[in-house]
Each structure stands twice: as C-alpha cells, then as structure tokens.
Design an enzyme around this catalytic site. Structure first.
Site, short mmCIF file in Angstrom:
data_model
loop_
_atom_site.label_atom_id
_atom_site.label_comp_id
_atom_site.label_asym_id
_atom_site.label_seq_id
_atom_site.Cartn_x
_atom_site.Cartn_y
_atom_site.Cartn_z
N ASP A 58 -2.49 10.05 3.88
CA ASP A 58 -3.91 9.69 4.03
C ASP A 58 -4.60 10.73 4.91
O ASP A 58 -4.56 10.65 6.13
CB ASP A 58 -4.02 8.29 4.65
CG ASP A 58 -5.47 7.83 4.77
OD1 ASP A 58 -6.36 8.53 4.22
OD2 ASP A 58 -5.71 6.78 5.40
N ASP A 86 -12.22 7.14 3.63
CA ASP A 86 -11.02 6.86 4.41
C ASP A 86 -10.64 5.38 4.35
O ASP A 86 -9.60 4.99 4.85
CB ASP A 86 -11.24 7.32 5.86
CG ASP A 86 -9.93 7.52 6.61
OD1 ASP A 86 -8.86 7.43 5.98
OD2 ASP A 86 -9.99 7.77 7.83
N ASP A 114 1.52 6.05 5.83
CA ASP A 114 0.58 5.16 5.13
C ASP A 114 1.18 4.62 3.82
O ASP A 114 0.56 3.83 3.14
CB ASP A 114 -0.74 5.91 4.85
CG ASP A 114 -1.95 5.02 4.99
OD1 ASP A 114 -1.85 3.96 5.62
OD2 ASP A 114 -3.02 5.38 4.45
N LYS A 171 -9.89 13.05 8.33
CA LYS A 171 -9.49 12.65 9.67
C LYS A 171 -9.29 13.89 10.54
O LYS A 171 -8.94 14.95 10.04
CB LYS A 171 -8.15 11.90 9.62
CG LYS A 171 -8.17 10.53 8.97
CD LYS A 171 -6.76 9.94 8.96
CE LYS A 171 -6.67 8.64 8.18
NZ LYS A 171 -7.31 7.49 8.86
N LYS A 229 0.84 -1.20 0.00
CA LYS A 229 0.00 0.00 0.00
C LYS A 229 0.88 1.25 0.00
O LYS A 229 1.71 1.44 0.89
CB LYS A 229 -0.91 0.00 1.24
CG LYS A 229 -1.71 1.29 1.42
CD LYS A 229 -2.67 1.23 2.62
CE LYS A 229 -3.33 2.58 2.90
NZ LYS A 229 -4.24 2.54 4.07
N ARG A 289 -7.68 -0.37 0.61
CA ARG A 289 -8.18 -1.59 -0.04
C ARG A 289 -8.53 -1.34 -1.49
O ARG A 289 -8.48 -2.25 -2.31
CB ARG A 289 -9.39 -2.10 0.75
CG ARG A 289 -10.55 -1.16 0.79
CD ARG A 289 -11.50 -1.45 1.94
NE ARG A 289 -10.95 -1.06 3.23
CZ ARG A 289 -11.59 -1.23 4.40
NH1 ARG A 289 -12.78 -1.80 4.42
NH2 ARG A 289 -11.02 -0.85 5.53
N GLU A 295 -9.46 3.78 1.91
CA GLU A 295 -8.91 3.92 0.56
C GLU A 295 -7.89 2.86 0.21
O GLU A 295 -7.72 2.51 -0.95
CB GLU A 295 -8.27 5.32 0.42
CG GLU A 295 -6.85 5.49 0.97
CD GLU A 295 -6.72 5.28 2.47
OE1 GLU A 295 -7.75 5.42 3.17
OE2 GLU A 295 -5.62 4.96 2.94
N1 BES Z 1 -4.38 4.24 6.88
C1 BES Z 1 -5.54 4.01 7.64
C2 BES Z 1 -5.36 2.93 8.70
C3 BES Z 1 -4.47 3.25 9.86
C4 BES Z 1 -4.98 3.85 10.99
C5 BES Z 1 -3.15 2.89 9.85
C6 BES Z 1 -4.17 4.10 12.08
C7 BES Z 1 -2.34 3.13 10.93
C8 BES Z 1 -2.85 3.74 12.05
C9 BES Z 1 -6.68 3.54 6.73
O1 BES Z 1 -6.68 4.04 5.45
C10 BES Z 1 -7.95 3.98 7.38
O2 BES Z 1 -8.18 5.15 7.44
N2 BES Z 1 -8.74 3.02 7.83
C11 BES Z 1 -9.97 3.27 8.49
C12 BES Z 1 -11.03 2.43 7.83
C13 BES Z 1 -12.43 2.81 8.19
C14 BES Z 1 -12.80 4.14 7.61
C15 BES Z 1 -13.36 1.74 7.66
C16 BES Z 1 -9.80 2.88 9.94
O3 BES Z 1 -9.11 1.88 10.22
O4 BES Z 1 -10.32 3.58 10.79
ZN ZN Z 2 -4.85 4.65 4.72
MN MN Z 3 -7.69 5.91 5.34
#
Ligand code: BES
Ligand code: ZN
Ligand code: MN
Length: 499
Positions: free
Chosen positions: A265, A342, A283, A272, A260, A346, A344
């Site tokens: 992000d 968010d 990220d 966020k 990834k 996947r 993104e």
């Molecule tokens: N990059 C983040 C995941 C992340 C969060 C990595 C904290 C490291 C530390 C990912 O893109 C994300 O924002 N995921 C969300 C998904 C949700 C919106 C379904 C999450 O995990 O909150």
């Molecule tokens: Zn992310």
């Molecule tokens: Mn995200």
C-alpha cells in the site's frame, strides 16, 4: 517444528533434558510439583528464597542443578489464577529460553488441569512453536547454523496419549500461523498478487482445496471495479483468489472469510510518506491469515464449510492509477466516489464481500483487514476492533477471542458514520473525513453485505509487531497471524454445536 513426546514427572527428572520449564502457581511452593523439586534440589529452594521467587505472574528463575537429570530448570511464575494465556506465555518463555541456551531437548511442566486439560497441552505446544517462529527465507546464513544447537524436541511432562494428540494439534495450528506469517512477512514484490496466487494454489494442491481465481477480464465482466480500481496503478494485475473447503457437505451454506490482500500500500496517487509506507508490505496480512486459516481447517478436517476470499492488489501510483474524484461502479451496482486513493482496502473488500454474499449465500461473513490507522489510535496495538451487524455473531467472536487471548473490542456502527460518507456525485464516498475513521470504514463495508450476519475485524494494530508495541513471547518480530486462532476457535465451536 519440534518433535513432541510425553513423559511422567519422575521420569523427566531422571532424563538428561537440556532445559526443564516449570510453571509455578503463586504461593504454591509448598505443593507439587515444586515440593518434589525442592526436596530433590535443596539449592533450588534456597535460590528461590534468595531471589524472592514466589510464583508471582512474570517472575522467573533459572537454576543449574547438580548431578543427573535436567541440566537447567527454569521456574516461571504464573500468579494465582491460571488461564490459557498464562499457559501459553509460560510455554513460549520456556521455548525462547531453550533457544537462547542452545537446548536441543526441553521439557515443560505446567498446571495442566487448571483449565480443560487437553486444551492446556494444545495451547502450550502451539505457543512454544509460535515463539520459535523465524522468517529466514532470505537469510543466507540460517541463524543457528554452525552455532548453538536449536530446540528439536519438546517433552510434555505429565502428559498422556490424549495430551500428545492435543500437543500435536497445537503444532498443526502453529504451522498454519507460520504460513500466515510467512506470507505477511514476505517482501511485497515477491508476494505480489501473482506470487500470492501461486502460494494459494500450492496450498490448495497440497490440501485438496477447491481454488478459483478471477483475473482482470473476469473482474471486468462482473463489474468488480473496486478491486480493479485499486490495482490499476500497478504493473501486476489484481485478482480475486477463492479457496473452498467443504467439510460439511455441499448442501450446507458455507461461512465466508474475507481478508484484505493489498500486497503493498503506497497510498496510490495520495502517496504515503516513506515512514508510513515502510511497513505497508503488511497490508496483505488479512488475506495471509485467511490462507493460514484454510490450511488449519483442512489439516484439522473440521466438519464445516468455509470459503476463503482473498482480493489481491497492489496500490500504486502508476500511469493508469485510479484518481481522486473517480467514480467506480462496484459489483453490487453501487457507485463510489474516490475521496482518497489511500482508502483502498474497503474498495477491494467491498467487491469481495458482495461477491461472497451473491455467489455463496453464506450463513455468515467474517472479514479481517489492516484497514485503518484510526483503529490503532483508538485501541493501540493491544487488540483489534470488532464491528458487526449481528449481535449473536459478535458475541461468539468475542468469546472465541477471549479464549485464544487475542484481544478484541466491540466498536459501534453509529448511523452518523453513514452520514459522513455522503457523496455529491455518487451513492457513497470512500472516505468520511478525519474523525472516527475506523467507524466510517466499517460503515462503508456494511453497505456490501446486505442482510447476511457479518463481522469486520480491523487488525491494523495487531497484524504485525509494531515499534513500541506490546511484546508477547509468542509474537516474534514481524507478522503475528493475529485472528487466525480466534476465527479457528469460532469454527471449532460451530462444528461442535452442530454435530
Ligand atoms: N493500510 C492502511 C491502514 C493502516 C495504517 C494499517 C497504518 C496499518 C497501519 C489503509 O489502507 C489506509 O491507508 N488507511 C487510511 C485511510 C484514510 C486515507 C481515510 C488511514 O487509516 O490513514
Ligand atoms: Zn491499506
Ligand atoms: Mn491505504
């Protein structure tokens, strides 16, 4: 990086090393090498006694000998059972002490034949180098300049020619880890998709890797709207960078490794809050680690075929940003409803995975991604989550991770996760509700790999050193390069079983 030498134990005691680290096995103070040390420096055994130093795991004692020989001796307890992780920790702590004390030349003596001998030397050198890593690109005054001397030379005490080779291999792997860390630590506006591509091209040029880049127009032609959708809100267009290494001949299917590469992000329109955005330059750590892995594979000239895929995009809320409720048609023809901008990672991985399967017919696919906060809730910062559609591959990775000391835990791909991803308007939604977020994200990805043996590593908790997270002496602050070593270990054992 350090110069590496080998030396005998007796010779090392005659040498003017600035520091000598000695890993001591628990309750083995009566045996070599401690026995000889104690005979030579009676004050050392008195100090050990006074401090209660027995060689228990984590104990340490710094001693200043009189006369000729090492200026400092650092005793490091490794406990009763010695494994590679204890060797790594002892080596890393010695290196850190060398830096702290301004030691230019430092030596290390450890129970080298505790596991596989050459491997112990390799891991010790690797860990010492990993511990000394610093991200200094934007420091005007490089730390150490005009201050204390820096560690320059590492003496492997008790090593032979084979040990020297192994230690040099360790240094090579540490350089690959350093590349992964440099790219992960880089500021997001510098290491944006364009900057990242430049970095990949530089590596390809240097190592003779094949490089292919799919730009916006190419992605459009191929209906890779997952990558395009995520990148639409940014002024810097997204892209897919592919590096190929053919070490086993073109007629053998490659292993695909997908990382990834969200260079920043922000969350997109589902923006966020700033506290969670603060660390989102990391990220891109999955892709950064793929880049480092390609360097390692090339430097070690592994007899394997590897394709590294790095889908790169900035997730930003610009005027063209993809929106809640949008539907994207992906590379494999599936449609995805955007339930959250968010989620993104996947989306861009899905296109890269499907493309890898279609284009390269790989024997297996490994992806690594800072994919969900949910995996951090589940496992903390101690290890990563492993999801797999193939038992054999899962087992192999767990075994590799065990060896490299990168904790990895198998997680389930329950069919219920797929039900959580149902969409009213499209084939699938990109989010599956609040609970089991790491599982629904993995289930989503699995839809894009078909029958190919696949594993997914959710490295959100381990890709960088987080506040209040566990500390390891070979993980300085910032990006860790987690998973590079375990995937490399997997590739090396593949290479040795097939050749
Ligand atoms: N990059 C983040 C995941 C992340 C969060 C990595 C904290 C490291 C530390 C990912 O893109 C994300 O924002 N995921 C969300 C998904 C949700 C919106 C379904 C999450 O995990 O909150
Ligand atoms: Zn992310
Ligand atoms: Mn995200």
């Amino acid at each position: 990086m350090l110069r590496i030498r080998v030396s005998g134990f007796r010779e090392a005691l005659e040498e003017e090393l600035d520091l000598l680290g000695v890993a001591v096995v628990e309750e083995k103070l009566g045996e070599e090498p401690f026995k000889s040390l104690a005979e030579r420096y009676p004050a050392l055994s008195r100090a050990a006694e006074a401090e209660g130093f027995k060689g228990s795991d984590g104990q340490s004692l710094l001693f200043y000998p009189d006369g000729r020989g090492p200026r400092r001796i650092l005793l490091l307890g490794v406990g009763g059972e010695v494994d590679l992780e204890k060797i790594r920790v002892a080596a890393a702590n010695t290196a850190l002490k060398a830096r702290e004390t301004g030691s230019r030349r430092f030596g290390l003596l450890a129970p080298w034949d505790a596991v596989e001998k050459p491997r112990c030397f390799e891991e010790a050198s690797l860990a010492a180098h990993m511990a000394l890593y610093e991200y200094t690109k934007y420091k005007s005054e490089k730390s150490g300049e005009g201050e204390k001397p820096r560690p320059e030379e590492l003496v492997m005490v008790g090593g032979d020619d084979e040990a020297l080779k192994a230690a040099e291999r360790g240094r090579l792997i540490a350089e690959a880890v350093a590349l992964a860390r440099d790219v992960g630590n880089a500021p997001p506006s510098d290491m944006n998709p364009e900057g990242f591509e430049r970095e990949a091209r530089r590596l390809a040029e240097e190592k003779g890797l094949v490089v292919k880049v799919l730009y916006k127009e190419d992605l459009e032609k191929l209906s890779m709207n997952g990558i395009l959708g995520v990148g639409r809100g940014s002024g810097v267009p997204p892209r897919l960078v592919v590096l190929e290494y053919w070490g086993a001949g073109r007629d053998k299917p490659p292993i695909a490794v997908v990382g990834k590469g969200v260079t920043f992000d922000s969350g997109g329109l589902g923006i966020k809050r700033h506290e969670s955005m603060m660390e989102m330059k990391y990220d891109k750590c999955g892709a950064a680690t793929v880049l480092g892995l390609m360097k390692a594979v090339a430097d070690l000239r592994l007899p394997v075929n590897i394709v590294g895929l790095m889908p790169l995009a900035e997730n930003m809320p610009g005027e063209n940003a993809y929106k809640f409720g949008d539907v994207l048609r992906m590379y494999n023809g599936m449609t995805v409803e955007i339930g959250h901008t968010d989620a993104e990672g996947r989306l861009l991985l899905a296109d890269a995975l499907a493309y890898a399967v279609d284009k390269y017919k790989p024997s297996e696919i490994i992806d690594l991604a800072t994919l969900t906060g949910s995996i951090v809730i589940a496992l903390g910062n101690h290890g990563a989550g492993l999801y797999a559609n193939n038992e054999e591959l899962a087992e192999k990775l767990l075994k590799a991770a065990e060896k490299t000391g990168e904790k990895l835990w198998r997680m389930p791909l329950w069919k219920e996760y797929y039900e959580q991803l149902k969409s009213q308007v499209a084939d699938i939604n990109n989010v599956g509700g609040r609970w089991g977020g790491a599982g629904t994200a993995a289930a989503f990805l699995s839809k894009f790999v078909g029958e190919t043996p696949w594993t997914h590593l959710d490295i959100a908790g381990t890709a960088w050193v987080q506040k209040d997270g566990p500390k390891k002496p070979y993980y300085p602050k910032g990006a860790t390069g987690y998973a590079l070593r375990l995937i490399l270990e997997h590739l090396r054992s593949q290479a040795s079983t097939h050749h």
